[in-house]
Design a protein around this motif. Structure first.
Motif, PDB file in Angstrom:
ATOM      1  N   ARG A   2      34.898  31.955  17.234  1.00 38.66           N
ATOM      2  CA  ARG A   2      34.371  33.206  17.783  1.00 38.66           C
ATOM      3  C   ARG A   2      35.439  33.910  18.629  1.00 38.66           C
ATOM      4  O   ARG A   2      36.016  33.316  19.523  1.00 38.66           O
ATOM      5  CB  ARG A   2      33.157  32.875  18.621  1.00 38.66           C
ATOM      6  N   GLN A   3      35.660  35.195  18.346  1.00 40.20           N
ATOM      7  CA  GLN A   3      36.641  35.954  19.111  1.00 40.20           C
ATOM      8  C   GLN A   3      36.023  36.469  20.406  1.00 40.20           C
ATOM      9  O   GLN A   3      34.845  36.798  20.459  1.00 40.20           O
ATOM     10  CB  GLN A   3      37.160  37.138  18.296  1.00 40.20           C
ATOM     11  N   GLN A   6      37.938  41.396  24.833  1.00 36.22           N
ATOM     12  CA  GLN A   6      38.868  41.525  25.957  1.00 36.22           C
ATOM     13  C   GLN A   6      38.847  42.941  26.512  1.00 36.22           C
ATOM     14  O   GLN A   6      38.649  43.908  25.774  1.00 36.22           O
ATOM     15  CB  GLN A   6      40.284  41.175  25.514  1.00 36.22           C
ATOM     16  N   THR A  28      38.456  45.273  23.272  1.00 35.46           N
ATOM     17  CA  THR A  28      38.941  44.899  21.951  1.00 35.46           C
ATOM     18  C   THR A  28      38.462  43.508  21.573  1.00 35.46           C
ATOM     19  O   THR A  28      38.236  42.659  22.429  1.00 35.46           O
ATOM     20  CB  THR A  28      40.481  44.925  21.876  1.00 35.46           C
ATOM     21  N   MET A  29      38.315  43.314  20.273  1.00 37.33           N
ATOM     22  CA  MET A  29      38.018  42.003  19.718  1.00 37.33           C
ATOM     23  C   MET A  29      39.066  41.788  18.642  1.00 37.33           C
ATOM     24  O   MET A  29      39.029  42.430  17.590  1.00 37.33           O
ATOM     25  CB  MET A  29      36.603  41.956  19.142  1.00 37.33           C
ATOM     26  N   GLY A  30      40.050  40.946  18.956  1.00 36.73           N
ATOM     27  CA  GLY A  30      41.202  40.811  18.064  1.00 36.73           C
ATOM     28  C   GLY A  30      41.998  42.101  18.140  1.00 36.73           C
ATOM     29  O   GLY A  30      42.322  42.578  19.225  1.00 36.73           O
ATOM     30  N   ASP A  31      42.253  42.706  16.992  1.00 39.30           N
ATOM     31  CA  ASP A  31      42.975  43.982  16.951  1.00 39.30           C
ATOM     32  C   ASP A  31      42.046  45.178  16.798  1.00 39.30           C
ATOM     33  O   ASP A  31      42.505  46.294  16.618  1.00 39.30           O
ATOM     34  CB  ASP A  31      43.979  43.975  15.790  1.00 39.30           C
ATOM     35  N   THR A  32      40.739  44.948  16.893  1.00 40.47           N
ATOM     36  CA  THR A  32      39.761  46.007  16.675  1.00 40.47           C
ATOM     37  C   THR A  32      39.210  46.512  18.005  1.00 40.47           C
ATOM     38  O   THR A  32      38.769  45.725  18.835  1.00 40.47           O
ATOM     39  CB  THR A  32      38.584  45.483  15.821  1.00 40.47           C
TER      40      THR A  32
END
Length: 59
Positions: A2-3, A6, A28-32
């Motif tokens: 699970r990401q 941030q 953001t969640m990862g690069d999204t």
């Protein structure tokens, strides 16, 4: 895995419609990018709401 959502500072006055000196925060969640906020406390609130929405529904 699970990401984590941030919170990152996005600088000042990202949108032309906002007054000069406005700080923005990017979620953001990862690069999204999953959200924006105009203050750190607002970003924390939005992060909590997004995390709650990701929880599996109770049966």
């Amino acid at each position: 895995m699970r990401q984590i959502i941030q919170i990152r500072p996005a600088g000042n006055r990202v949108l032309p419609s906002e007054p000069a000196g406005s700080n923005f925060w990017q979620l953001t969640m990862g690069d999204t990018v999953v959200g924006w906020a105009t203050s750190y406390p607002a970003a924390q609130d939005k992060q909590r709401r997004l995390e709650q929405a990701r929880l599996p529904a109770a049966s």
